[in-house]
Motif scaffolding. Structure first.
Motif, short mmCIF file in Angstrom:
data_model
loop_
_atom_site.label_atom_id
_atom_site.label_comp_id
_atom_site.label_asym_id
_atom_site.label_seq_id
_atom_site.Cartn_x
_atom_site.Cartn_y
_atom_site.Cartn_z
N TYR A 28 0.85 -1.20 0.00
CA TYR A 28 0.00 0.00 0.00
C TYR A 28 0.88 1.24 0.00
N THR A 29 1.80 1.31 0.94
CA THR A 29 2.74 2.43 0.97
C THR A 29 3.91 2.09 1.88
N LYS A 30 5.01 2.76 1.65
CA LYS A 30 6.15 2.67 2.56
C LYS A 30 6.09 3.87 3.48
N ALA A 31 6.78 3.80 4.60
CA ALA A 31 6.81 4.92 5.54
C ALA A 31 7.28 6.18 4.82
N HIS A 32 6.60 7.26 5.07
CA HIS A 32 6.91 8.57 4.51
C HIS A 32 6.74 8.63 3.00
N GLY A 33 6.06 7.64 2.42
CA GLY A 33 5.82 7.63 0.98
C GLY A 33 4.46 8.23 0.65
N ASN A 34 4.22 8.41 -0.62
CA ASN A 34 2.93 8.94 -1.05
C ASN A 34 1.85 7.90 -0.90
N LYS A 35 0.69 8.35 -0.47
CA LYS A 35 -0.45 7.44 -0.34
C LYS A 35 -1.39 7.66 -1.53
N THR A 36 -2.18 6.67 -1.78
CA THR A 36 -3.13 6.72 -2.88
C THR A 36 -4.39 7.46 -2.46
N GLN A 37 -5.22 7.82 -3.41
CA GLN A 37 -6.49 8.48 -3.11
C GLN A 37 -7.49 7.51 -2.50
N ASN A 38 -7.39 6.23 -2.87
CA ASN A 38 -8.29 5.23 -2.32
C ASN A 38 -7.84 4.93 -0.88
N LEU A 39 -8.79 4.90 0.02
CA LEU A 39 -8.45 4.80 1.44
C LEU A 39 -8.01 3.41 1.90
N ILE A 40 -8.29 2.36 1.13
CA ILE A 40 -7.90 1.04 1.61
C ILE A 40 -6.94 0.29 0.69
N ILE A 41 -6.86 0.67 -0.58
CA ILE A 41 -5.94 -0.02 -1.48
C ILE A 41 -5.59 0.91 -2.64
N ASN A 42 -4.39 0.75 -3.18
CA ASN A 42 -4.05 1.50 -4.38
C ASN A 42 -4.44 0.65 -5.58
N LEU A 43 -5.21 1.23 -6.46
CA LEU A 43 -5.69 0.49 -7.63
C LEU A 43 -4.68 0.52 -8.77
N ASP A 44 -3.74 1.43 -8.69
CA ASP A 44 -2.67 1.42 -9.68
C ASP A 44 -1.53 0.55 -9.16
N HIS A 45 -0.47 0.45 -9.86
CA HIS A 45 0.71 -0.32 -9.45
C HIS A 45 0.41 -1.79 -9.17
N ASP A 46 -0.19 -2.46 -10.13
CA ASP A 46 -0.39 -3.90 -9.94
C ASP A 46 0.94 -4.64 -9.85
N ASP A 47 2.03 -3.95 -10.23
CA ASP A 47 3.35 -4.56 -10.07
C ASP A 47 3.75 -4.62 -8.58
#
Length: 136
Positions: free
Chosen positions: A76-95
């Motif tokens: 979902y995210t690393k510490a101090h990284g950018n978070k996604t707009q979706n509150l529970i999962i990022n829909l981009d970055h399927d990699d």
């Protein structure tokens, strides 16, 4: 000299991970499990799944989650990284989906204070086709 960020204060052998256990994407139903003292240099994807599934199966308050077949982890995210707009999962970055159960967490880029989503892959793929949220 700048202070070190919190994700670098603990060694990779003593990390804290937050795992978002997602029951429903449509209704944004999720609970988080915070795992302390995770050794990212030896823990595999399968080992992380087992640790979270053990919490779901044995701890109180998780009964509604026991009906879901959780099978997929995704960063979902690393510490101090950018978070996604979706509150529970990022829909981009399927990699960022952890496809290999034998992969060591460190090799996948996890570090102290990383956040990971744990979900049913079939429900995720279905939600991606129509990412409509029914509960705000």
């Amino acid at each position: 000299m700048a202070d070190p960020t919190t994700n670098t204060l603990h060694p990779l052998t003593d990390a804290t991970l937050t795992v978002r256990v997602i029951k429903s994407f449509t209704y944004r139903t999720e609970r988080s499990v915070v795992l302390h003292h995770v050794d990212l240099t030896t823990t595999t994807v399968a080992g992380l799944k087992r640790a979270v599934l053990d919490v779901v199966a044995t701890q109180s308050g998780w009964k509604p989650y026991r009906t879901v077949k959780f099978d997929t982890l995704k960063l979902y995210t690393k510490a101090h990284g950018n978070k996604t707009q979706n509150l529970i999962i990022n829909l981009d970055h399927d990699d960022w989906i952890f496809e290999d159960d034998d992969a060591i967490l460190q090799t996948l880029g996890l570090e102290n204070e990383s956040e990971v989503s744990f979900f049913n892959r079939e429900l995720y793929e279905e939600f991606k086709k129509n990412p409509e949220v029914k509960w705000d």
